[in-house]
Motif scaffolding. Sequence first.
Motif, mmCIF file in Angstrom:
data_model
loop_
_atom_site.group_PDB
_atom_site.id
_atom_site.type_symbol
_atom_site.label_atom_id
_atom_site.label_comp_id
_atom_site.label_asym_id
_atom_site.label_seq_id
_atom_site.Cartn_x
_atom_site.Cartn_y
_atom_site.Cartn_z
ATOM 1 N N ALA A 1 49.933 28.340 24.014
ATOM 2 C CA ALA A 1 48.778 28.103 24.887
ATOM 3 C C ALA A 1 48.865 28.858 26.209
ATOM 4 O O ALA A 1 47.878 29.456 26.648
ATOM 5 N N PRO A 2 50.027 28.875 26.907
ATOM 6 C CA PRO A 2 50.084 29.655 28.149
ATOM 7 C C PRO A 2 49.841 31.142 27.921
ATOM 8 O O PRO A 2 49.234 31.820 28.755
ATOM 9 N N VAL A 3 50.320 31.646 26.770
ATOM 10 C CA VAL A 3 50.106 33.064 26.472
ATOM 11 C C VAL A 3 48.626 33.334 26.226
ATOM 12 O O VAL A 3 48.057 34.309 26.744
ATOM 13 N N TRP A 4 47.983 32.475 25.437
ATOM 14 C CA TRP A 4 46.540 32.628 25.204
ATOM 15 C C TRP A 4 45.776 32.560 26.525
ATOM 16 O O TRP A 4 44.827 33.317 26.749
ATOM 17 N N GLY A 5 46.172 31.610 27.402
ATOM 18 C CA GLY A 5 45.494 31.490 28.692
ATOM 19 C C GLY A 5 45.635 32.746 29.535
ATOM 20 O O GLY A 5 44.668 33.216 30.143
ATOM 21 N N TRP A 6 46.847 33.300 29.574
ATOM 22 C CA TRP A 6 47.069 34.538 30.326
ATOM 23 C C TRP A 6 46.247 35.681 29.736
ATOM 24 O O TRP A 6 45.637 36.474 30.479
ATOM 25 N N LEU A 7 46.221 35.779 28.406
ATOM 26 C CA LEU A 7 45.446 36.837 27.765
ATOM 27 C C LEU A 7 43.958 36.702 28.065
ATOM 28 O O LEU A 7 43.260 37.698 28.275
ATOM 29 N N SER A 8 43.467 35.454 28.106
ATOM 30 C CA SER A 8 42.033 35.273 28.376
ATOM 31 C C SER A 8 41.694 35.607 29.817
ATOM 32 O O SER A 8 40.601 36.100 30.109
ATOM 33 N N ASP A 9 42.612 35.358 30.749
ATOM 34 C CA ASP A 9 42.391 35.767 32.140
ATOM 35 C C ASP A 9 42.395 37.286 32.265
ATOM 36 O O ASP A 9 41.659 37.858 33.074
ATOM 37 N N ARG A 10 43.216 37.950 31.477
ATOM 38 C CA ARG A 10 43.379 39.398 31.603
ATOM 39 C C ARG A 10 42.334 40.184 30.817
ATOM 40 O O ARG A 10 41.805 41.191 31.295
ATOM 41 N N TYR A 11 42.018 39.714 29.594
ATOM 42 C CA TYR A 11 41.149 40.495 28.707
ATOM 43 C C TYR A 11 39.807 39.823 28.411
ATOM 44 O O TYR A 11 38.958 40.423 27.759
ATOM 45 N N GLY A 12 39.610 38.600 28.878
ATOM 46 C CA GLY A 12 38.342 37.927 28.643
ATOM 47 C C GLY A 12 38.460 36.796 27.644
ATOM 48 O O GLY A 12 39.400 36.723 26.845
ATOM 49 N N ARG A 13 37.493 35.895 27.689
ATOM 50 C CA ARG A 13 37.545 34.695 26.842
ATOM 51 C C ARG A 13 37.168 35.002 25.395
ATOM 52 O O ARG A 13 37.735 34.438 24.464
ATOM 53 N N ARG A 14 36.196 35.892 25.200
ATOM 54 C CA ARG A 14 35.669 36.157 23.857
ATOM 55 C C ARG A 14 36.740 36.684 22.897
ATOM 56 O O ARG A 14 36.852 36.163 21.768
ATOM 57 N N PRO A 15 37.557 37.694 23.260
ATOM 58 C CA PRO A 15 38.574 38.175 22.321
ATOM 59 C C PRO A 15 39.579 37.099 21.925
ATOM 60 O O PRO A 15 40.019 37.035 20.771
ATOM 61 N N VAL A 16 39.943 36.237 22.875
ATOM 62 C CA VAL A 16 40.907 35.183 22.579
ATOM 63 C C VAL A 16 40.288 34.140 21.647
ATOM 64 O O VAL A 16 40.932 33.666 20.700
ATOM 65 N N LEU A 17 39.040 33.775 21.899
ATOM 66 C CA LEU A 17 38.351 32.840 21.001
ATOM 67 C C LEU A 17 38.253 33.406 19.588
ATOM 68 O O LEU A 17 38.465 32.697 18.601
ATOM 69 N N LEU A 18 37.933 34.678 19.495
ATOM 70 C CA LEU A 18 37.788 35.312 18.191
ATOM 71 C C LEU A 18 39.119 35.329 17.440
ATOM 72 O O LEU A 18 39.190 34.968 16.253
ATOM 73 N N ALA A 19 40.187 35.714 18.126
ATOM 74 C CA ALA A 19 41.507 35.737 17.491
ATOM 75 C C ALA A 19 41.930 34.342 17.066
ATOM 76 O O ALA A 19 42.497 34.150 15.975
#
Length: 411
Positions: A70-88
């Motif tokens: 979860a912390p990694v996903w959160g960091w990725l969503s801050d850096r690259y946006g929410r949509r790519p993380v939701l899709l993955a």
Amino acid sequence: MSERSPFGLSRGTTAVLLFAVFTAAVGYGVVLPVLPHVVEGLSPSASASSIGWHTGFLAAVYAGAPLLFAPVWGWLSDRYGRRPVLLAGLVGFGATLAVTALASNLQWLYSGRFLNGAFAAAILPAAQAFVGDCAVSDTWRAQRFAWLGMASIAGFFIGPMLGGGVFQGGSPITGNMPAAQLLTLPFLFSAGLAFIGAIGIAALDRGPAPPVPTPTRDKDGWRPATVAHLLTLAGFVALGITAFEVGLALRGRALGMTPYQVGIMFAECSLVMFAVQALVFSPLVAPSSTAKLILPAFAIMGAGLLLVAYAEAFAAQLIVVGTVAAGAGVLIPVLSYWISLGAGDAQGAELGRKAAVESFGQALGSAGVGYISGVDAAPYLQFLLPAGLVLAGAAVSLNLARRLSGRLTAE
């Protein structure tokens, strides 16, 4: 559908986010009522204590995966946006659910549930951060967080009903399928929902741009101290509700209840939480007033957990289940709302940390119940120990309402 409304989010984007959260909840709840039976089917010679042990640790594996991811996903969503993380998250969740449906041994089942939890960890924090990025007012934020919570609860309602109801067999859809084959249906259904949700996310625009991080506001607290306090309380709630859920499945089996009856209790839990969240974030309650509900909600949840161990009749179980659900139904969205409010530009990171803390609480609660299940006093310890921790959460939150109101006024 993908265009942003000047009032925060378009209806289409809101619907897609709600569906994504609903899907993650279905995938979690679908196996809870029948998990002891699944373990028994994969290990026919297992003793009752071994079945309880595996039931608790399987739930712990699913719940523990977000602690790492979860912390990694959160960091990725801050850096690259929410949509790519939701899709993955949705694609991975659907794929691993489909693979888990084919489990032929306990090792496969453990691996599948771990991967299910790892990808599910991306969905709710990213959806909440998406909403937080687009908030146009505190009331707007509170209402949308309530909607996300209600979507999750709706998934918890559908999931256990599917898991428990499918074992009734004899329906026009299932016919007289063997139990081992019936088990695959809820998993595959949930996988299909995840893929549909992924299609919806893919159809959106890129979503709000990742915010530019800003320095922490002041060393005393909104983010470093007060949010840390809220995160700790979220961990207490997660431990209590997960120990309750796993213990309820084992308790129902020990009392001779059918998987369908256990599913009914989980469904009641979801309905009560749904109704409570709808009330808490309705126009009748100002968002700034919700901090005052934290202490009484902890007390109500703890009292319900104390009583579950002593309720043996099905009707009595329904009453105490409703009590626990009412307390948790207030705490889960209220804590999420205040954490989001205090996160500033770090929505993804803070909500990812919240998911990780909740994961730790869930894993501890699940593993603890699984370990205790072999003890003679298990029906009591399974609920009394988490009840004590939840009541400790009430003590920790004594001055929280005043502190939160002061922070909101200062901001």
